[in-house]
Motif scaffolding. Structure first.
Motif, short mmCIF file in Angstrom:
data_model
loop_
_atom_site.label_atom_id
_atom_site.label_comp_id
_atom_site.label_asym_id
_atom_site.label_seq_id
_atom_site.Cartn_x
_atom_site.Cartn_y
_atom_site.Cartn_z
N PRO A 41 0.81 -1.22 0.00
CA PRO A 41 0.00 0.00 0.00
C PRO A 41 0.85 1.28 0.00
CG PRO A 41 -0.98 -1.60 1.49
CD PRO A 41 0.33 -2.19 1.02
N LYS A 45 0.37 5.01 -1.75
CA LYS A 45 0.29 6.19 -0.87
C LYS A 45 1.33 7.24 -1.31
CE LYS A 45 -1.37 3.65 3.20
NZ LYS A 45 -1.11 3.29 4.59
N THR A 131 7.97 -5.38 9.42
CA THR A 131 6.93 -4.64 10.17
C THR A 131 6.42 -5.49 11.33
OG1 THR A 131 6.28 -3.58 8.10
CG2 THR A 131 4.73 -3.43 9.91
N ALA A 152 -6.94 -6.95 10.15
CA ALA A 152 -6.78 -7.25 8.70
C ALA A 152 -5.90 -8.48 8.50
CB ALA A 152 -6.20 -6.04 7.97
N GLY A 156 -1.50 -8.57 3.62
CA GLY A 156 -0.08 -8.87 3.60
C GLY A 156 0.52 -8.87 5.00
N VAL A 157 0.37 -7.75 5.72
CA VAL A 157 0.94 -7.65 7.06
C VAL A 157 0.27 -8.67 7.98
CG1 VAL A 157 1.25 -6.16 9.08
CG2 VAL A 157 1.56 -5.21 6.79
N SER A 177 -13.07 -10.56 6.94
CA SER A 177 -14.42 -10.92 6.54
C SER A 177 -14.56 -12.44 6.54
CB SER A 177 -14.82 -10.28 5.19
OG SER A 177 -13.82 -10.46 4.26
N ARG A 180 -12.70 -15.43 4.76
CA ARG A 180 -11.26 -15.66 4.98
C ARG A 180 -10.98 -16.64 6.12
NH1 ARG A 180 -9.83 -12.63 0.50
NH2 ARG A 180 -10.36 -10.44 0.78
N TYR A 195 -15.41 -8.83 10.96
CA TYR A 195 -15.58 -7.41 11.32
C TYR A 195 -16.86 -6.81 10.73
CZ TYR A 195 -13.69 -6.04 6.69
OH TYR A 195 -13.48 -5.87 5.36
N VAL A 238 0.62 1.08 12.60
CA VAL A 238 1.45 1.24 11.41
C VAL A 238 0.80 2.05 10.30
CG1 VAL A 238 2.88 -0.81 11.85
CG2 VAL A 238 0.77 -1.05 10.51
N MET A 260 4.63 3.48 14.09
CA MET A 260 5.98 3.04 13.76
C MET A 260 6.16 2.81 12.26
SD MET A 260 5.85 -0.42 16.03
CE MET A 260 7.37 -0.87 15.26
N LEU A 262 8.68 0.69 9.58
CA LEU A 262 9.67 -0.40 9.60
C LEU A 262 11.07 0.14 9.29
CD1 LEU A 262 10.90 -1.62 6.62
CD2 LEU A 262 8.46 -1.76 6.25
N GLY A 304 -8.14 -2.93 -1.60
CA GLY A 304 -8.09 -3.26 -0.17
C GLY A 304 -8.62 -4.64 0.17
N ARG A 305 -8.72 -5.52 -0.82
CA ARG A 305 -9.31 -6.85 -0.58
C ARG A 305 -8.31 -7.98 -0.81
NH1 ARG A 305 -13.04 -3.94 0.91
NH2 ARG A 305 -12.00 -4.63 2.79
N THR A 306 -7.04 -7.67 -0.92
CA THR A 306 -6.05 -8.70 -1.25
C THR A 306 -5.92 -9.72 -0.13
OG1 THR A 306 -4.81 -7.11 -2.55
CG2 THR A 306 -3.61 -9.06 -1.85
N1 LIG Z 1 4.30 1.74 9.07
C1 LIG Z 1 4.85 0.74 8.40
O1 LIG Z 1 6.06 0.52 8.46
C2 LIG Z 1 3.97 -0.14 7.55
C3 LIG Z 1 4.52 -1.30 6.99
C4 LIG Z 1 3.68 -2.14 6.25
C5 LIG Z 1 2.34 -1.80 6.06
N2 LIG Z 1 1.87 -0.65 6.60
C6 LIG Z 1 0.44 -0.28 6.41
O2 LIG Z 1 -0.37 -1.30 6.96
C7 LIG Z 1 -1.62 -1.34 6.26
C8 LIG Z 1 -1.92 -2.79 5.88
O3 LIG Z 1 -0.98 -3.20 4.88
P1 LIG Z 1 -1.18 -4.56 4.10
O4 LIG Z 1 -0.02 -4.72 3.19
O5 LIG Z 1 -1.51 -5.64 5.04
O6 LIG Z 1 -2.50 -4.21 3.24
P2 LIG Z 1 -3.38 -5.19 2.34
O7 LIG Z 1 -2.65 -6.47 2.09
O8 LIG Z 1 -3.82 -4.41 1.16
O9 LIG Z 1 -4.66 -5.49 3.25
C9 LIG Z 1 -5.77 -6.03 2.62
C10 LIG Z 1 -6.62 -6.78 3.64
O10 LIG Z 1 -7.23 -5.86 4.53
C11 LIG Z 1 -8.44 -6.46 4.98
N3 LIG Z 1 -9.31 -5.41 5.52
C12 LIG Z 1 -9.69 -4.27 4.93
N4 LIG Z 1 -10.47 -3.54 5.79
C13 LIG Z 1 -10.56 -4.25 6.94
C14 LIG Z 1 -11.19 -4.04 8.20
N5 LIG Z 1 -11.91 -2.95 8.44
N6 LIG Z 1 -11.01 -4.98 9.16
C15 LIG Z 1 -10.29 -6.08 8.94
N7 LIG Z 1 -9.68 -6.35 7.76
C16 LIG Z 1 -9.82 -5.44 6.78
C17 LIG Z 1 -8.98 -7.12 3.73
O11 LIG Z 1 -9.75 -8.24 4.09
P3 LIG Z 1 -11.27 -8.39 3.59
O12 LIG Z 1 -11.22 -8.44 2.09
O13 LIG Z 1 -11.69 -9.65 4.22
O14 LIG Z 1 -11.98 -7.16 4.08
C18 LIG Z 1 -7.71 -7.56 2.97
O15 LIG Z 1 -7.44 -8.94 3.15
C19 LIG Z 1 -1.47 -0.39 5.06
O16 LIG Z 1 -2.08 0.83 5.38
C20 LIG Z 1 0.03 -0.22 4.95
O17 LIG Z 1 0.42 1.00 4.33
C21 LIG Z 1 2.65 0.18 7.32
#
Ligand SMILES: NC(=O)c1ccc[n+]([C@@H]2O[C@H](COP(=O)([O-])OP(=O)(O)OC[C@H]3O[C@@H](n4cnc5c(N)ncnc54)[C@H](OP(=O)(O)O)[C@@H]3O)[C@@H](O)[C@H]2O)c1
Length: 317
Positions: A41, A45, A131, A152, A156-157, A177, A180, A195, A238, A260, A262, A304-306
């Motif tokens: 993501p 961003k 992370t 979530a 990925g995370v 959801s 999953r 959720y 994060v 935080m 990473l 946002g559904r990956t």
């Molecule tokens: N600060 C850092 O260092 C750092 C590092 C890595 C990531 N991040 C951030 O962390 C966030 C997550 O990253 P990611 O890579 O995991 O994203 P992602 O893979 O795009 O997350 C997608 C998942 O989010 C789930 N989801 C969406 N809304 C939800 C909700 N309200 N409740 C529960 N699950 C929900 C979806 O499931 P469903 O389809 O079942 O809804 C989908 O499986 C992003 O904003 C990213 O920028 C920050």
């Protein structure tokens, strides 16, 4: 070399395929031939300009932070790797990244990739792995028996964090959801909270409160994560920093919390590679894209559904 460059802030329309010079490694850097780059993501961003203050971009810029490839050259002081080493790393966000055929990177944040994975699988790991390790082990100090809520869980995370929290001995709750559920149980989740039909704060409070909530959704979910946490618990976040109300509630409940980012770390990547090679943690790549199709991959991720990870294959594995 072929690369996908970002020419301005905006939608995927600002991304285009271009020919760039192959970068030259600085004295402590290695030059890596990229085989695969994971999508995150943070890529869209940055593209949208949401992180301008943190990571100002000079155009044209190559995005893509999750890289797996092979060392092909090194600077005079970069002696830790030899040509032909297969490596993986999280590229700093203020530098040209992995949607390209080559990249240079300081050797200090590079590690040998897991031996049991191909480059596509390895490129799905650095960002989510670093992370999770830094949030759950270093910031939260998760220990055996802790109740840990991973938001979530299917993303990925979340997919990595569930497995890592189990490795640390936690009882793992996760939000996702309903469709999953089987996937999340296969990762080790003890309790999947749908959720869309259940309130995770209720579930957490009925369980006596969480020791740790990994906040990876952002917005109002941050305050609600504090509500779901026990007095004296920990909430690594994060997506965004806490607002005043979230900070004040955290202080009242003596909850340690912070936004935080990473940090690149060879030590942590080697730890992750070991867990992968021992079969303790698995990675799940749900789809791959060609370098020409980075924009398509980002468009899919933005929904946002990956489930698991999306990865760009740059050189056949
Ligand atoms: N600060 C850092 O260092 C750092 C590092 C890595 C990531 N991040 C951030 O962390 C966030 C997550 O990253 P990611 O890579 O995991 O994203 P992602 O893979 O795009 O997350 C997608 C998942 O989010 C789930 N989801 C969406 N809304 C939800 C909700 N309200 N409740 C529960 N699950 C929900 C979806 O499931 P469903 O389809 O079942 O809804 C989908 O499986 C992003 O904003 C990213 O920028 C920050």
């Amino acid at each position: 070399m072929k690369a996908v460059v970002m020419s301005d802030y905006g939608t995927n329309d600002v991304l285009m395929v271009a020919e760039l010079a192959i970068p030259q490694p600085g004295s402590t850097e290695v030059l890596v031939r990229i085989y695969a780059t994971g999508l995150n993501p943070v890529d869209f961003k940055i593209r949208e300009g949401h992180l301008k203050e943190l990571f100002p971009v000079e155009f044209p810029r190559v995005l893509g932070g999750d890289i797996s490839g092979v060392v092909v050259d090194a600077g005079a002081l970069a002696k830790d790797f030899k040509k032909g080493d297969a490596v993986y790393f999280s590229n700093p966000l203020d530098r040209d990244g992995g949607f390209a055929e080559f990249v240079t990177v300081d050797q200090s944040i590079v590690a040998l990739k897991p031996k049991t994975l191909n480059h596509i699988e390895a490129a799905s790991l650095p960002v989510v792995g670093l992370t999770s390790v830094q949030a759950l082990r270093d910031f939260a100090g998760v220990k055996k028996g802790d109740k840990v809520l991973i938001h979530a869980g299917a993303g990925g995370v979340g997919s990595f964090a569930i497995q890592y929290a189990k490795y640390l001995g936690a009882e793992v709750y996760t939000t996702a959801s309903s469709q999953r559920s089987d996937y999340l149980k296969s990762l080790g989740a003890d309790r999947v909270i749908d959720y869309k039909t259940e309130d995770f704060v209720d579930v957490a409070q009925k369980a006596g409160g969480m020791d740790v909530v990994f906040e990876s959704i952002g917005g109002t979910n941050y305050l609600r994560s504090i509500l779901a946490t026990k007095k004296g618990g920990v909430v690594p976040a994060v997506v965004n920093p806490p607002d005043a109300e979230t900070e004040s509630l955290a202080r009242e409940k003596n909850i340690k919390t912070s936004f935080m980012l990473l940090q690149g770390s060879r030590r942590d990547l080697s730890h992750i590679a070991e867990l992968i090679d021992r079969g303790i943690i698995k990675t799940s790549v749900s789809k791959t894209f060609a370098l020409d199709d980075v924009a398509l991959g980002l468009a899919e991720l933005e929904k946002g559904r990956t489930q698991g990870k999306l990865v760009v294959e740059i050189l056949p594995n």
